[in-house]
Design a protein around this motif. Structure first.
Motif, PDB file in Angstrom:
ATOM      1  N   GLY A   1      -1.630   0.637 -14.612  1.00 20.33           N
ATOM      2  CA  GLY A   1      -2.841   1.125 -15.252  1.00 20.33           C
ATOM      3  C   GLY A   1      -3.946   1.567 -14.324  1.00 20.33           C
ATOM      4  N   GLU A   2      -3.751   1.474 -13.027  1.00 22.80           N
ATOM      5  CA  GLU A   2      -4.773   1.899 -12.073  1.00 22.80           C
ATOM      6  C   GLU A   2      -4.385   3.226 -11.427  1.00 22.80           C
ATOM      7  OE1 GLU A   2      -5.120  -1.307  -9.308  1.00 22.80           O
ATOM      8  OE2 GLU A   2      -6.592  -2.372 -10.535  1.00 22.80           O
ATOM      9  N   GLN A   3      -5.387   4.031 -11.137  1.00 27.24           N
ATOM     10  CA  GLN A   3      -5.201   5.284 -10.416  1.00 27.24           C
ATOM     11  C   GLN A   3      -5.717   5.096  -8.996  1.00 27.24           C
ATOM     12  OE1 GLN A   3      -7.495   8.618 -11.825  1.00 27.24           O
ATOM     13  NE2 GLN A   3      -6.218  10.125 -10.793  1.00 27.24           N
ATOM     14  N   VAL A   4      -4.884   5.426  -8.021  1.00 24.40           N
ATOM     15  CA  VAL A   4      -5.228   5.208  -6.620  1.00 24.40           C
ATOM     16  C   VAL A   4      -5.021   6.501  -5.849  1.00 24.40           C
ATOM     17  CG1 VAL A   4      -4.805   3.769  -4.593  1.00 24.40           C
ATOM     18  CG2 VAL A   4      -4.371   2.857  -6.874  1.00 24.40           C
ATOM     19  N   PHE A   5      -6.013   6.900  -5.084  1.00 21.27           N
ATOM     20  CA  PHE A   5      -5.867   8.042  -4.182  1.00 21.27           C
ATOM     21  C   PHE A   5      -5.686   7.505  -2.763  1.00 21.27           C
ATOM     22  CE2 PHE A   5      -6.333  11.703  -6.761  1.00 21.27           C
ATOM     23  CZ  PHE A   5      -7.132  11.335  -7.831  1.00 21.27           C
ATOM     24  N   VAL A   6      -4.559   7.843  -2.152  1.00 17.54           N
ATOM     25  CA  VAL A   6      -4.205   7.301  -0.845  1.00 17.54           C
ATOM     26  C   VAL A   6      -4.162   8.423   0.182  1.00 17.54           C
ATOM     27  CG1 VAL A   6      -2.533   5.916   0.444  1.00 17.54           C
ATOM     28  CG2 VAL A   6      -2.794   5.570  -2.018  1.00 17.54           C
ATOM     29  N   THR A   7      -4.999   8.318   1.187  1.00 21.24           N
ATOM     30  CA  THR A   7      -5.004   9.318   2.256  1.00 21.24           C
ATOM     31  C   THR A   7      -3.774   9.140   3.136  1.00 21.24           C
ATOM     32  OG1 THR A   7      -7.418   9.395   2.280  1.00 21.24           O
ATOM     33  CG2 THR A   7      -6.276  10.216   4.240  1.00 21.24           C
ATOM     34  N   ALA A   8      -3.068  10.233   3.404  1.00 17.80           N
ATOM     35  CA  ALA A   8      -1.832  10.156   4.177  1.00 17.80           C
ATOM     36  C   ALA A   8      -1.712  11.346   5.112  1.00 17.80           C
ATOM     37  CB  ALA A   8      -0.626  10.114   3.242  1.00 17.80           C
ATOM     38  N   ILE A   9      -1.238  11.079   6.329  1.00 16.24           N
ATOM     39  CA  ILE A   9      -0.869  12.122   7.290  1.00 16.24           C
ATOM     40  C   ILE A   9       0.517  11.743   7.795  1.00 16.24           C
ATOM     41  CG2 ILE A   9      -1.421  13.296   9.449  1.00 16.24           C
ATOM     42  CD1 ILE A   9      -4.354  12.493   8.987  1.00 16.24           C
ATOM     43  N   TRP A  10       1.526  12.484   7.388  1.00 15.06           N
ATOM     44  CA  TRP A  10       2.910  12.117   7.673  1.00 15.06           C
ATOM     45  C   TRP A  10       3.658  13.237   8.360  1.00 15.06           C
ATOM     46  CZ3 TRP A  10       5.835   8.950   3.454  1.00 15.06           C
ATOM     47  CH2 TRP A  10       5.140   7.754   3.216  1.00 15.06           C
TER      48      TRP A  10
ATOM     49  N   LEU B   1       0.846  -1.179   0.000  1.00 16.69           N
ATOM     50  CA  LEU B   1       0.000   0.000   0.000  1.00 16.69           C
ATOM     51  C   LEU B   1       0.883   1.231   0.000  1.00 16.69           C
ATOM     52  CD1 LEU B   1      -2.764  -0.766   2.616  1.00 16.69           C
ATOM     53  CD2 LEU B   1      -2.991  -0.631   0.166  1.00 16.69           C
ATOM     54  N   VAL B   2       0.643   2.111  -0.913  1.00 17.06           N
ATOM     55  CA  VAL B   2       1.473   3.298  -0.996  1.00 17.06           C
ATOM     56  C   VAL B   2       0.841   4.439  -0.240  1.00 17.06           C
ATOM     57  CG1 VAL B   2       2.290   5.095  -2.525  1.00 17.06           C
ATOM     58  CG2 VAL B   2       2.599   2.725  -3.133  1.00 17.06           C
ATOM     59  N   VAL B   3       1.631   5.039   0.608  1.00 15.49           N
ATOM     60  CA  VAL B   3       1.244   6.265   1.264  1.00 15.49           C
ATOM     61  C   VAL B   3       2.306   7.262   0.906  1.00 15.49           C
ATOM     62  CG1 VAL B   3       0.744   7.393   3.415  1.00 15.49           C
ATOM     63  CG2 VAL B   3       0.204   5.016   3.111  1.00 15.49           C
ATOM     64  N   ALA B   4       1.922   8.377   0.355  1.00 17.11           N
ATOM     65  CA  ALA B   4       2.914   9.293  -0.147  1.00 17.11           C
ATOM     66  C   ALA B   4       2.887  10.594   0.614  1.00 17.11           C
ATOM     67  CB  ALA B   4       2.651   9.569  -1.611  1.00 17.11           C
ATOM     68  N   ILE B   5       3.979  11.315   0.545  1.00 19.71           N
ATOM     69  CA  ILE B   5       4.061  12.564   1.268  1.00 19.71           C
ATOM     70  C   ILE B   5       4.993  13.505   0.546  1.00 19.71           C
ATOM     71  CG2 ILE B   5       5.919  11.733   2.695  1.00 19.71           C
ATOM     72  CD1 ILE B   5       3.294  14.242   3.595  1.00 19.71           C
ATOM     73  N   ALA B   6       4.709  14.773   0.613  1.00 16.06           N
ATOM     74  CA  ALA B   6       5.637  15.737   0.054  1.00 16.06           C
ATOM     75  C   ALA B   6       5.457  17.060   0.746  1.00 16.06           C
ATOM     76  CB  ALA B   6       5.402  15.902  -1.434  1.00 16.06           C
ATOM     77  N   VAL B   7       6.527  17.830   0.782  1.00 12.07           N
ATOM     78  CA  VAL B   7       6.492  19.145   1.392  1.00 12.07           C
ATOM     79  C   VAL B   7       6.864  20.146   0.323  1.00 12.07           C
ATOM     80  CG1 VAL B   7       7.484  20.628   3.152  1.00 12.07           C
ATOM     81  CG2 VAL B   7       7.117  18.213   3.627  1.00 12.07           C
ATOM     82  N   GLY B   8       6.167  21.239   0.273  1.00  8.24           N
ATOM     83  CA  GLY B   8       6.507  22.263  -0.701  1.00  8.24           C
ATOM     84  C   GLY B   8       5.531  22.264  -1.844  1.00  8.24           C
ATOM     85  N   GLY B   9       5.975  22.807  -2.988  1.00  5.99           N
ATOM     86  CA  GLY B   9       5.100  22.909  -4.138  1.00  5.99           C
ATOM     87  C   GLY B   9       4.209  24.129  -4.012  1.00  5.99           C
ATOM     88  N   SER B  10       3.300  24.259  -4.936  1.00  4.36           N
ATOM     89  CA  SER B  10       2.432  25.425  -4.934  1.00  4.36           C
ATOM     90  C   SER B  10       1.335  25.248  -3.912  1.00  4.36           C
ATOM     91  CB  SER B  10       1.813  25.614  -6.320  1.00  4.36           C
ATOM     92  OG  SER B  10       1.100  24.473  -6.698  1.00  4.36           O
ATOM     93  N   VAL B  11       1.207  26.179  -3.013  1.00  2.00           N
ATOM     94  CA  VAL B  11       0.154  26.164  -2.006  1.00  2.00           C
ATOM     95  C   VAL B  11      -0.537  27.509  -1.996  1.00  2.00           C
ATOM     96  CG1 VAL B  11       1.288  24.476  -0.539  1.00  2.00           C
ATOM     97  CG2 VAL B  11       1.774  26.895  -0.205  1.00  2.00           C
TER      98      VAL B  11
END
Length: 268
Positions: free
Chosen positions: A140-149, A32-42
């Motif tokens: 081929g699948e698109q998955v939206f994974v809720t994450a709090i990191w 299961l992928v849980v992803a996180i990132a900091v930054g980018g356009s906010v």
């Protein structure tokens, strides 16, 4: 290993939540992928009324009351919100756990994030965090994974601690597929540790951390360090609900407070 989905629409878009915690086993497989990132356009938040209007469109069909409460917290705490941020994918894809190939199915490509939606970021108890749904693609699948990191001070080896059935744990040990044993029978029976760096895993799992996992029901399902971010398997269903979000952040901070800072910031 593929994603386990909690729901699937007819359009082929899967939605995954932490009600199904990641099982990253057999050589740090990409589960299961849980992803996180900091930054980018906010979006730098201004007045509460404007923020509430923005959130109403983003989190529809959520209640106006929930969006108003979130807008108040964002403004009061100085957190930021972004609709969609492609740059978030970079840090997700840099996590060592998610770059590893599945040893059972080595031809399967690791999941890859392409962005994140409804991104809330800031600091909580002086620790940087991000809460979002990551847009991940795999076979081929698109998955939206809720994450709090929570962000860690440095990139560290992956460690995944999952709650397992006691009988399952004992059977695996008897057939030579057991994980790291800490010598605490109650913990060894209830949790499975997956890592490529046993020394680091043992440094993370201090007696205080072990006691916390055994006695605090909020953390009973385990946690993960995926590289330079930490997650707890607590099944948050709505990261935009301020009560759920703050409670989840407190849990992660409570756990992180018990891990020695030196262990997280330098090589052993």
């Amino acid at each position: 290993m593929h994603y386990r989905s909690s729901s699937c629409s007819s359009s082929g878009i899967l939605k995954v939540s932490f009600d199904d915690p990641p099982e990253v086993r057999d050589g740090m497989n990409a589960g299961l992928v849980v992803a996180i990132a900091v930054g980018g356009s906010v979006i730098l938040l201004g007045g509460i009324a404007w923020v509430t209007k923005k959130l109403t469109g983003a989190f529809a069909p959520q209640s106006d009351d929930r969006n108003s409460r979130l807008a108040e917290e964002l403004t009061r705490r100085g957190w930021t919100y972004g609709d969609y941020d492609e740059s978030c994918a970079d840090i997700h894809n840099a996590q060592p756990v998610f770059r590893a190939r599945n040893m059972i199915d080595p031809l399967a490509s690791p999941p890859k994030a392409v962005g994140a939606r409804d991104v809330i970021s800031g600091t909580h108890r002086s620790r940087p965090f991000i809460a979002t749904q990551f847009d991940v693609r795999q076979q081929g699948e698109q998955v939206f994974v809720t994450a709090i990191w929570l962000a860690l001070p440095a990139m560290r080896p992956g460690v995944v601690v999952n709650q397992v059935n006691r009988l399952q744990s004992r059977i695996r040990s008897r057939i030579g597929q057991g994980d790291i044993q800490l010598g605490v029978p109650e913990f060894d029976d209830r949790f499975e540790i997956t890592t490529e760096d046993e020394t680091f895993a043992r440094a993370v799992l201090t007696p205080d951390v072990v006691h916390f996992l055994l006695t605090d029901p909020r953390a009973a399902r385990g946690f993960a360090i995926y590289g330079d971010h930490l997650n707890v398997h607590d099944g948050v269903s709505d990261h935009g609900n301020p009560e759920q979000l703050i409670a989840a952040l407190d849990l992660r901070c409570d756990l992180l407070d018990r891990i020695p800072e030196a262990t997280l910031s330098q090589n052993l």
